[in-house]
Design an enzyme around this catalytic site. Structure first.
Site, short mmCIF file in Angstrom:
data_model
loop_
_atom_site.label_atom_id
_atom_site.label_comp_id
_atom_site.label_asym_id
_atom_site.label_seq_id
_atom_site.Cartn_x
_atom_site.Cartn_y
_atom_site.Cartn_z
CE1 TYR A 21 51.48 32.98 65.63
CE2 TYR A 21 53.20 33.29 67.29
CZ TYR A 21 51.99 32.74 66.90
OH TYR A 21 51.30 31.92 67.75
CG HIS A 26 47.43 38.67 62.41
ND1 HIS A 26 46.53 39.63 61.97
CD2 HIS A 26 46.97 38.29 63.64
CE1 HIS A 26 45.57 39.80 62.88
NE2 HIS A 26 45.83 39.01 63.91
CG PHE A 72 51.12 36.76 71.49
CD1 PHE A 72 51.42 36.16 70.28
CD2 PHE A 72 51.88 36.42 72.61
CE1 PHE A 72 52.42 35.21 70.18
CE2 PHE A 72 52.88 35.47 72.52
CZ PHE A 72 53.16 34.88 71.30
CG ASN A 74 45.15 38.68 72.44
OD1 ASN A 74 46.35 38.83 72.68
ND2 ASN A 74 44.46 37.67 72.91
CG ASP A 99 46.65 41.85 59.59
OD1 ASP A 99 46.96 42.42 60.66
OD2 ASP A 99 45.86 40.88 59.55
CG ASN A 120 41.41 39.61 68.02
OD1 ASN A 120 40.25 39.97 68.17
ND2 ASN A 120 41.73 38.34 67.81
#
Length: 196
Positions: A21, A26, A72, A74, A99, A120
């Site tokens: 990632y 994000h 993560f 969320n 972001d 999220n």
């Protein structure tokens, strides 16, 4: 109009952990906080009780914690709530960098309060803290054009041209850190928002 101020104690950069990632849109919050740490010679270290990596820096005579959740996106609120609770820091002393699909690359904005806008990370932080009244640094990454494409879009890498614009935004945002550390939120907003 009253001049808005900030008693900044914690800056959180939002992103997803792991090399998969690192370059995705994000993770713009991670890009920002990494740049803050680099500029002010702060070193991140893993801290299990805060569910993330933590660094401490001193700016304008004030100690400020930097946090990168290793949950993560969320579950970002878990890390934020853990650190704030441990050090008895309030939501009003928090800045969350994230972001923002509703702003184009080349735009970064500071704001206080508001909803999560479908983000999220913000949704979980609001849920964990029980308040929306914290400061945000919104780093524009652009919108794919359709609501259905948002998840796929933010989990893909920015194009080279987009990344140049986003990195410029991040540099501009880092440049207002002294104002934020001094409590001059209004001044920081004016400086950042007039950079374009």
């Amino acid at each position: 109009m009253a001049v808005r101020s900030i008693d900044l104690k914690v800056i959180v950069g939002l992103g997803n952990p792991g090399p998969k990632y690192t370059e995705t849109r994000h993770n713009a919050g991670f890009w920002f906080i990494d740049e803050v740490a680099r500029k002010y010679s702060a070193t991140f270290r893993p801290e299990k009780k805060f569910h993330g990596e933590v660094a401490k820096m001193t700016l304008e005579g004030n100690d400020i914690w930097l946090l990168k959740p290793d949950t993560f996106m969320n579950r970002s609120g878990l890390a934020v709530q853990s650190l704030l609770s441990f050090y008895r820091i309030t939501a009003e002393q928090l800045l969350v960098a994230h972001d923002e699909i509703d702003l184009p690359p080349g735009t970064a904005k500071l704001k206080t309060g508001g909803g999560h806008g479908g983000h999220n990370g913000l949704r979980d932080i609001i849920s964990q803290l029980g308040t929306k009244e914290f400061h945000r640094l919104r780093i524009g990454v652009g919108h794919p054009g359709s609501k259905d494409q948002v998840v796929d879009y933010v989990l893909h890498n920015a194009s080279r041209d987009e990344r140049i614009l986003i990195d410029r935004d991040i540099d501009d945002a880092v440049s207002v850190m002294p104002e934020l550390a001094c409590g001059a939120l209004e001044q920081a907003m004016q400086k950042l928002h007039s950079n374009r």
